[in-house]
Scaffold this active site. Sequence first.
Site, short mmCIF file in Angstrom:
data_model
loop_
_atom_site.label_atom_id
_atom_site.label_comp_id
_atom_site.label_asym_id
_atom_site.label_seq_id
_atom_site.Cartn_x
_atom_site.Cartn_y
_atom_site.Cartn_z
N THR A 44 -25.36 -20.43 26.13
CA THR A 44 -24.51 -19.26 26.38
C THR A 44 -23.13 -19.40 25.74
O THR A 44 -22.58 -20.49 25.64
CB THR A 44 -24.35 -18.99 27.90
OG1 THR A 44 -23.43 -17.88 28.06
CG2 THR A 44 -23.79 -20.19 28.65
N GLN A 45 -22.59 -18.25 25.32
CA GLN A 45 -21.22 -18.22 24.79
C GLN A 45 -20.19 -18.35 25.91
O GLN A 45 -19.02 -18.63 25.65
CB GLN A 45 -20.96 -16.89 24.06
CG GLN A 45 -21.77 -16.72 22.81
CD GLN A 45 -21.56 -15.34 22.17
OE1 GLN A 45 -20.62 -14.62 22.48
NE2 GLN A 45 -22.45 -14.98 21.26
N CYS A 46 -20.63 -18.13 27.16
CA CYS A 46 -19.69 -18.21 28.29
C CYS A 46 -19.30 -19.67 28.53
O CYS A 46 -20.12 -20.57 28.35
CB CYS A 46 -20.33 -17.68 29.57
SG CYS A 46 -20.67 -15.94 29.52
N THR B 21 -3.90 -36.83 15.95
CA THR B 21 -2.47 -36.62 16.17
C THR B 21 -1.79 -37.79 16.85
O THR B 21 -0.63 -38.10 16.55
CB THR B 21 -2.27 -35.35 17.04
OG1 THR B 21 -2.76 -34.24 16.31
CG2 THR B 21 -0.82 -35.11 17.38
N ASP C 213 -8.10 -37.12 10.26
CA ASP C 213 -7.94 -35.97 11.15
C ASP C 213 -9.36 -35.68 11.63
O ASP C 213 -10.31 -35.72 10.84
CB ASP C 213 -7.40 -34.79 10.33
CG ASP C 213 -7.12 -33.58 11.18
OD1 ASP C 213 -5.96 -33.16 11.25
OD2 ASP C 213 -8.09 -33.02 11.76
N SER C 214 -9.53 -35.41 12.91
CA SER C 214 -10.91 -35.31 13.42
C SER C 214 -11.65 -34.09 12.89
O SER C 214 -12.86 -33.96 13.09
CB SER C 214 -10.93 -35.34 14.95
OG SER C 214 -10.58 -34.11 15.50
N SER C 215 -10.98 -33.20 12.19
CA SER C 215 -11.70 -32.10 11.53
C SER C 215 -12.61 -32.66 10.43
O SER C 215 -13.52 -31.97 9.97
CB SER C 215 -10.72 -31.11 10.91
OG SER C 215 -9.77 -30.74 11.86
N THR D 280 -8.16 -34.51 18.73
CA THR D 280 -8.71 -33.66 19.79
C THR D 280 -9.69 -32.60 19.27
O THR D 280 -10.56 -32.14 20.01
CB THR D 280 -7.57 -32.93 20.55
OG1 THR D 280 -6.81 -32.17 19.60
CG2 THR D 280 -6.69 -33.90 21.28
N ASP D 281 -9.54 -32.22 17.99
CA ASP D 281 -10.32 -31.07 17.51
C ASP D 281 -11.83 -31.23 17.67
O ASP D 281 -12.52 -30.28 18.03
CB ASP D 281 -9.98 -30.78 16.03
CG ASP D 281 -8.58 -30.20 15.88
OD1 ASP D 281 -7.99 -29.79 16.90
OD2 ASP D 281 -8.08 -30.14 14.74
#
Length: 352
Positions: A287-289, A23, A67-69, A99-100
């Site tokens: 962990t997902q946390c 971006t 695009d960083s995707s 940023t992605d």
Amino acid sequence: MKFNFFSEKGSCNAVLLIYTGGTIGMKEDPEDGTLKPFDFNGILEEVPELRKFALKIDSFAFNPLIDSSDVEPTLWQALAKLIRERYDDYDGFVILHGTDTMAYSASALSFMLENLGKPVIFTGSQLPIGSPRTDGKENLISAVEIATAKDSHGHPMVPEVCICFNSQLLRGNRSVKVNATGFDAFKSPNYPPLATAGISIKYNNSFIHYGYDRRKEFTIHTMLDTRVSVLKLHPGITEQAVRDILLGGGSRAVILETYGSGNAPCRPWFLAIVRDACRSKILLNVTQCQSGDVDMDIYATGRALKDAGVICGHDITTEAALGKLFYLMGRHEDNAQVKTLLEKNLKGEISK
Ligand code: ASP
């Protein structure tokens, strides 16, 4: 595409600005209204403040800009090679990146750059640099300042791969993108910021890694083995989905995104598949946390994974786990060796 310009004050320190896309250098396509990358020359025109630094600033733009995707490990390999080639010519490097996937790229580079003694600072923005309220200018200016900052002995303040965003400098392999729209897009939930930019830039020296050895050479590792899958657990996950990802051909390692402190279902079919997978693959428990770490000794549900042979990811992020696995598997054929090294803190990516 390459070009360079000198600051008004003549040259002192030198920085290489590497533009990959994102971006920060996009503008609206009048035809369809979507954001698309524009010529990097435009960025420098948009930030005349950079000329005020007593710096030599050279630039390198990738072609095509993406695009960083669309980032692939081939970009990381190209970045590592570029930094290796230009290492002796610059005091620091600033990488402009979308940023992605910035946290993935910064994580991977942290493992690929060996004995790094200079700052490699990723930055980008949420709003294009040409927008009146852009965050890109401040991010870029702070990144350049940090990339060339030296202590009283002339040594770099931050010889690490970092992300500089919204006035904070974060260790690259501790960072995650946490906000899709706010300017505070990144956090490093399990590690303090390495610096904070206010009126002046305050460095958090005790958390910065100064472990490089000046007598040794800076080297890069570009062999990556990308045969990694990610399985995020969720209530209602089916046996077929678990079987496909854990036992499916093609992967050498699977990052298991578990609940809380590393817990997973205790159902017999689930544990049977995990045990089966552990016979031939590397399973890493992450962990997902956002904060806190994996401890497979707290609950029976975690202990069952440990007993099956799942490796503890401690407080590693999924982004860093991916880069660490690509890097370790690229260097080592033997899964047992990769497992041993996964448990070790290699580049400050885990608190251990
Ligand atoms: N989609 C963009 C990218 O990652 C978003 C950004 O740059 O912030 O390239």
